[in-house]
Design an enzyme around this catalytic site. Structure first.
Site, mmCIF file in Angstrom:
data_model
loop_
_atom_site.group_PDB
_atom_site.id
_atom_site.type_symbol
_atom_site.label_atom_id
_atom_site.label_comp_id
_atom_site.label_asym_id
_atom_site.label_seq_id
_atom_site.Cartn_x
_atom_site.Cartn_y
_atom_site.Cartn_z
ATOM 1 N N LEU A 67 28.818 49.118 -28.200
ATOM 2 C CA LEU A 67 27.521 49.084 -28.891
ATOM 3 C C LEU A 67 26.369 49.136 -27.893
ATOM 4 C CD1 LEU A 67 28.241 46.545 -31.803
ATOM 5 C CD2 LEU A 67 28.516 49.030 -31.764
ATOM 6 N N ASN A 302 38.195 58.973 -21.930
ATOM 7 C CA ASN A 302 39.156 58.263 -21.091
ATOM 8 C C ASN A 302 39.879 57.191 -21.894
ATOM 9 O OD1 ASN A 302 40.553 57.444 -18.882
ATOM 10 N ND2 ASN A 302 38.867 56.343 -17.928
ATOM 11 N N ASP A 329 37.274 53.200 -30.239
ATOM 12 C CA ASP A 329 36.711 53.363 -28.885
ATOM 13 C C ASP A 329 35.397 54.145 -28.963
ATOM 14 O OD1 ASP A 329 36.269 53.183 -26.197
ATOM 15 O OD2 ASP A 329 37.853 54.561 -25.591
HETATM 16 O O1 DOR Z 1 35.924 57.310 -22.929
HETATM 17 C C1 DOR Z 1 35.652 56.157 -22.667
HETATM 18 N N1 DOR Z 1 34.389 55.693 -22.744
HETATM 19 N N2 DOR Z 1 36.637 55.336 -22.263
HETATM 20 C C2 DOR Z 1 36.387 54.104 -21.801
HETATM 21 O O2 DOR Z 1 37.318 53.418 -21.458
HETATM 22 C C3 DOR Z 1 34.995 53.614 -21.710
HETATM 23 C C4 DOR Z 1 34.108 54.310 -22.645
HETATM 24 C C5 DOR Z 1 32.648 54.069 -22.369
HETATM 25 O O3 DOR Z 1 32.239 52.924 -22.162
HETATM 26 O O4 DOR Z 1 31.870 55.040 -22.438
#
Ligand code: DOR
Length: 456
Positions: A67, A302, A329
């Site tokens: 957020l 990721n 995510d």
């Molecule tokens: O794609 C991702 N974005 N993987 C993560 O582990 C962190 C996240 C981010 O905080 O943008």
């Protein structure tokens, strides 16, 4: 506090073993009755919501969202993120602590709660850091953080790469009864990589991270959970081997729970080729839109999008319960964070508002049944929260406050990021037609999203 009669919908409540047409009567924000269809007669002061042909489920629970508040309010705020969540059918969202500053003190946990109270429209449960500043060196005070209301502990965005630190986190975690949530990534194998290692990476000339970069820490975390008796929750699993490790660990009785994300279930690394990738199937359950070119940084996430074999293993894990939870995510970014070459771009997909529609592609492809899907969005995460001491509605209980969604599993719609409530417009799904949409979200007995006009 609302008075509603929700009429004639197919009620799917996996925790209660319910899947049949029923009327719901909500009085003063609480569930008064689940009645046979057509028998709940509204009296004055009740709004009737016609759910014929629609599906009604408990509100979705997202154990993993970013957020971005405090510190990255140009990417998302608790105000915009919770509204995006409501639009996606979520009534509870756990907020990851990789903010600025990171959530590594009880005061900062309290701050997230305060901002959620002041500006949010649904329930927000903060997750706190495992290590101070997420620097991977010194453990935070897990017991104090739990006392301040942290649901769990995570350095997400980064792994807890030091095995000793992970061991101690699991030991202290035991004192709190709350999970240590790891972003499983072996730093040496993942360094400088932005995509899945394989033919697509080779063709594009991008450095890949092998599935082993995830599987090695998954195996380590399972071994440490076994050693300590602590509770490890594995975030956003993406690789076939990870699912197999978790399945075997659960059979041995290790205290491990696991989540997967909609994009890892439905999309493959062929998306990095852009629309041309459609000529090199399998691309997943959604065709790559014509407007997507190769090297589009909106595919960068990721862990990375992997292969169809990985998708199938993750789906099987969801079906057989190896995977407890589907979590978004949700990783909103500013457009500038993505407006650069692939290797430099930020990782992440803005996922709250497309999660249900994207997951429905699995149902329409007969890879997953709707009841199991709803279960992984409600009872799965709800039971984990309950185990951690948080009583959040994940099933319809008479007398209790209602969190609920009304879904149309068949309506088609086109993903238009400019219509997102989230400040993060970063999705590779722009222009994709999805079938299945959230029409109404009720949190704590109040309507927090009403998209019924979208049905036409
Ligand atoms: O794609 C991702 N974005 N993987 C993560 O582990 C962190 C996240 C981010 O905080 O943008």
């Amino acid at each position: 506090m609302g008075n509603y009669v929700i009429r004639g919908g197919r009620v799917i409540d996996p925790a209660a073993g319910l899947d049949r047409p029923l009327d719901l009567v909500i009085e003063g924000g609480r569930l008064k009755a689940l009645a046979e269809p057509g028998t709940a007669m509204p009296s004055a002061g009740f709004e009737v919501i016609d759910a014929a042909g629609l599906v009604v489920t408990p509100g979705f629970i997202d154990l993993h969202a970013h957020l971005r508040e405090p510190g990255h309010e140009h990417k998302e705020t608790i105000a915009t993120g919770t509204r995006a969540a409501a639009r996606g059918g979520f009534t509870t969202v756990c907020a990851m602590p990789n903010t600025d500053p990171p959530i590594d003190t009880p005061e900062r946990v309290a701050y997230v709660y305060q901002r959620a109270r002041e500006t949010g429209v649904i329930r927000v449960l903060p997750i706190a850091c495992v290590s101070r500043g997420q620097a991977g060196q010194e453990l935070t005070d897990l017991v104090e953080l739990a006392g301040a209301g942290a649901f769990g502990f995570s350095d997400d965005g980064r792994p807890v790469y030091d095995g000793r630190l992970m061991r101690r986190a699991l030991e202290y975690g035991l004192l709190t009864g709350r999970p240590v949530i790891d972003h499983c990534e072996e730093p040496g194998l993942a360094e400088g990589a932005s995509v899945n290692e394989g033919p697509v990476a080779g063709r594009l000339g991008l450095r890949g991270m092998p599935a082993a970069a995830e599987e090695i820490p998954v195996a380590r975390n399972i071994a440490l959970a076994e050693l300590t008796g602590g509770w490890v929750h594995l975030a956003h699993l993406s690789a076939r081997g990870s699912v197999e490790l978790v399945r075997a660990a659960k059979r041995r009785g290790v205290r491990v729970t696991a989540e997967v994300c909609p994009h890892h279930l439905a999309l493959t690394d062929r998306w990095l080729l852009g629309a041309e990738g459609n000529a090199h199937p399998p691309v997943g359950t959604v065709p790559i839109p014509e407007s997507l070119g190769p090297y589009d940084t909106r595919t960068k996430v990721n862990p990375p999008l992997r292969t169809w074999s990985d998708c199938l293993a993750l789906i099987e894990g969801v079906r057989d319960g190896t995977i407890d939870v589907i979590a978004t995510d949700h990783a909103p970014h500013h457009w500038l964070d993505k407006a650069c070459e692939y290797g430099q771009a930020a990782f992440g997909i803005s996922g709250l508002e497309t999660a249900f529609g994207l997951l429905m592609t699995l149902v329409h492809a007969d890879l997953l049944d709707l009841t199991t899907l709803v279960g992984r969005l409600t009872a799965g995460p709800g039971r984990i929260l309950e185990e951690a001491g948080f009583r959040v509605p994940y099933t319809f209980r008479p007398g209790e406050p209602v969190d609920l969604v009304v879904l149309d599993p068949d309506v088609t719609w086109v993903v238009r990021p400019e219509e997102f409530v989230s400040l993060g417009k970063n999705t590779p799904l722009e222009g994709v037609t999805l079938r299945g949409r959230v029409l109404l979200t009720i949190f704590d007995g109040k309507v927090v999203f009403d998209g019924r006009g979208l049905r036409a």
